[in-house]
Design an enzyme around this catalytic site. Sequence first.
Site, PDB file in Angstrom:
ATOM      1  N   GLU A 146      -5.703   0.927  -3.374  1.00  0.00           N
ATOM      2  CA  GLU A 146      -6.131   0.537  -2.019  1.00  0.00           C
ATOM      3  C   GLU A 146      -5.544   1.455  -0.940  1.00  0.00           C
ATOM      4  O   GLU A 146      -4.728   1.009  -0.106  1.00  0.00           O
ATOM      5  CB  GLU A 146      -5.764  -0.912  -1.738  1.00  0.00           C
ATOM      6  CG  GLU A 146      -6.527  -1.902  -2.591  1.00  0.00           C
ATOM      7  CD  GLU A 146      -6.264  -3.351  -2.189  1.00  0.00           C
ATOM      8  OE1 GLU A 146      -5.236  -3.622  -1.540  1.00  0.00           O
ATOM      9  OE2 GLU A 146      -7.090  -4.209  -2.533  1.00  0.00           O
ATOM     10  N   GLU A 163     -10.888  -5.902  -8.198  1.00  0.00           N
ATOM     11  CA  GLU A 163      -9.977  -7.032  -8.005  1.00  0.00           C
ATOM     12  C   GLU A 163     -10.657  -8.149  -7.221  1.00  0.00           C
ATOM     13  O   GLU A 163     -11.319  -7.877  -6.218  1.00  0.00           O
ATOM     14  CB  GLU A 163      -8.766  -6.636  -7.141  1.00  0.00           C
ATOM     15  CG  GLU A 163      -7.773  -5.711  -7.757  1.00  0.00           C
ATOM     16  CD  GLU A 163      -6.639  -5.406  -6.766  1.00  0.00           C
ATOM     17  OE1 GLU A 163      -6.391  -6.217  -5.848  1.00  0.00           O
ATOM     18  OE2 GLU A 163      -6.032  -4.344  -6.913  1.00  0.00           O
TER      19      GLU A 163
HETATM   20  C1  GAL Z   1      -4.682  -6.319  -3.301  1.00  0.00           C
HETATM   21  C2  GAL Z   1      -3.766  -5.373  -4.057  1.00  0.00           C
HETATM   22  C3  GAL Z   1      -3.110  -6.026  -5.248  1.00  0.00           C
HETATM   23  C4  GAL Z   1      -2.596  -7.385  -4.879  1.00  0.00           C
HETATM   24  C5  GAL Z   1      -3.724  -8.200  -4.322  1.00  0.00           C
HETATM   25  C6  GAL Z   1      -3.323  -9.591  -3.960  1.00  0.00           C
HETATM   26  O1  GAL Z   1      -4.827  -5.935  -1.979  1.00  0.00           O
HETATM   27  O2  GAL Z   1      -4.480  -4.249  -4.496  1.00  0.00           O
HETATM   28  O3  GAL Z   1      -2.060  -5.198  -5.706  1.00  0.00           O
HETATM   29  O4  GAL Z   1      -1.588  -7.236  -3.925  1.00  0.00           O
HETATM   30  O5  GAL Z   1      -4.205  -7.598  -3.159  1.00  0.00           O
HETATM   31  O6  GAL Z   1      -4.389 -10.329  -3.412  1.00  0.00           O
END
Ligand code: GAL
Length: 665
Positions: free
Chosen positions: A152, A310
């Site tokens: 990110e 994710e």
């Molecule tokens: C994203 C990040 C992850 C984790 C996740 C939690 O922004 O890439 O590492 O922190 O959020 O929601």
Amino acid sequence: MTTWPTGVRGLAWGADYNPEQWPEDVWAEDVELMRRAGVNLVSVGIFSWALLEVEDGRYEFGRLDRVLDLLHDGGIRVDLATPTAALPPWLTAAHPEVLPETVDGIRLSPGSRQSYCPSSPVYRAKAVALVRALAERYRDHPALAAWHVHNEYGCHVQRCYCDRSAVAFRDWLKVRHGTLDVLNEAWATTFWSQRYTSWEQVLPPRMSPSQVNPGLELDFDRFSSDALLELFKAERDVLREVTPGVPVTTNFMATSGFQALDYWKWAAEVDFVSNDHYTHGEDPERHVGLAFSADLVRGLAGGRPWLLMEHSTSAVAWQHRNIAKLPGELRRNSYAHVAHGADGTLFFQWRQSRAGAERYHSAMVPHAGPDTKVYREVEQVGAEYQRIAELVGSTVRASVAIVHDWQSVWAVSQPSHPTKDFDHPRHVLAHYRALWRAGVTVDFVPPGADLSGYRLVVLPALYLVDDASPYERYVEAGGRLLVTFLSGISDSRGHVHLGGYPGAFRDLLGVRTEEFHPLREAEQVSLDDGSTAAVWTEHLHATTAQVLASYVDGPLPGVPAVTRNDGGTGVAWYVACGLTGDGLDRLTATVLADAGVTGTGSATVEVVRRRGEVAGSAASWLVAINHGESDAELPAVGVELLSGERVAGRLVVPPGHVVVVREEP
Ligand code: GAL
């Protein structure tokens, strides 16, 4: 070029896997539970720099070797991360200059993650060296399916204002503007005595007594997006050199809530697009924000397969209140991404951490273990994905497009505008939501895209426009164009087009605005068609346009608020005010009807069609998700793949449920 993680069969399904947080005896159970849940892809090692490079140049790969071997033995493919998003303490202690500086000159400390200056040569050298060591170590590892570069970019630090960034900014400006004279002109430095006579005088837009030069701000936004992109490319180029057949991605945050990177430029640099999306538990329409993000990502992928890298199985750990997902919600969320075109959905993360800042963030395996609602749902979706594997490679076609331009977002979000109440992302989302409620599938396209395949194109506050002629040609040829206020106001330098707003679109829309009239806080005005508007009105004259609605009260009674202008065989509509709720839905319905677009879904049932091939023959699938509270009927003929049942004309989708129908012609 390989454009998908190699060796993944069917839809990708899995998570970020952080085994370094656990004793090794947990790993075997991890793989066992992954197999039960049908997991076929995990992202490994995202935050493991401090363990992989224990001191400057001393690498310890033993733990990662064992993890990769174990996953390979379990048949699970690996999206191997370059762990450069969180710097080890030995690095920040030895080279504090790698840390970023805020607008007010504060050097951010380590202690969390993403504490680096994108323009730091030391950071870049260390990161690239680590990436090379990693690539050389694992180039032939049989589990390696893809590279997950960094994590990110820009998530926590989008801009660094330090002296090293100032140097890099000047270099970037020299490429963009060539000479100081051109820069002075572009930034209108005659205003407030800002004329530069040497490059060294140019600084990042640091904290200053009043509004900073808008040209400087805009170029710094552009530079900041490019500076991070250069970092990505530096890592990617090493990976491509050492492991040419392994596709490279980095997880975007293409959502309504994150606008700091110009993802059109980024998307051109990855081998496949991947994205992270998190719903906001308190938003009753969070599924609309999800669809928005998925459609935007599909646009970025430009017809290539894309991956949801994710999302969460349940609560996150960073919202004001981290609301747990309802039963069925992780399933609906997963299918919604697939409906809108994803060829796989992964979670953050596999096993919920015991400690650390995200210990209350949900995972595929919760603290309470596998005997839980979450893991059971995970197992269910994992099994179901195998029944819909044939969707892989199919695509979504839309007849409506929204033109999205991150540079316009940056320009129009600067403080020196007629109102601070205008929120560009919210504005785009409002128009998207109206289309979503009409059951219409939407593409996102960049400025300059070929629009000829679309029946309707929406320009929500497309602020920076040098040349409106592509839109004029589109309307001339029969297209329907819906333009909203704050479009076509400035050229790409941010200089206002003269002669009345919305300068670049005046002729196309057949209107001329002489003055903006933003509204007071919470003020609403009424229109004579029963609509209401907030935030924005303007003193508009219809020149050739037909007036569809005018204000009945507020600062501009009798003045046109919504217009339509026929041009060639097409139509250009203008919405000169912040239409709210029903009024926006009604206008959207009118415009869709005029454009001949009918939705596949409704205000509660999301229905998206994917098209592709099965065994060499054309095929299509309807993915339907009932977000409502009562049964919905879906007209369809074919086979519902999750249940295996035939559908002969119509199918009942209970509330909260999902169906996937392979259609028969
Ligand atoms: C994203 C990040 C992850 C984790 C996740 C939690 O922004 O890439 O590492 O922190 O959020 O929601």
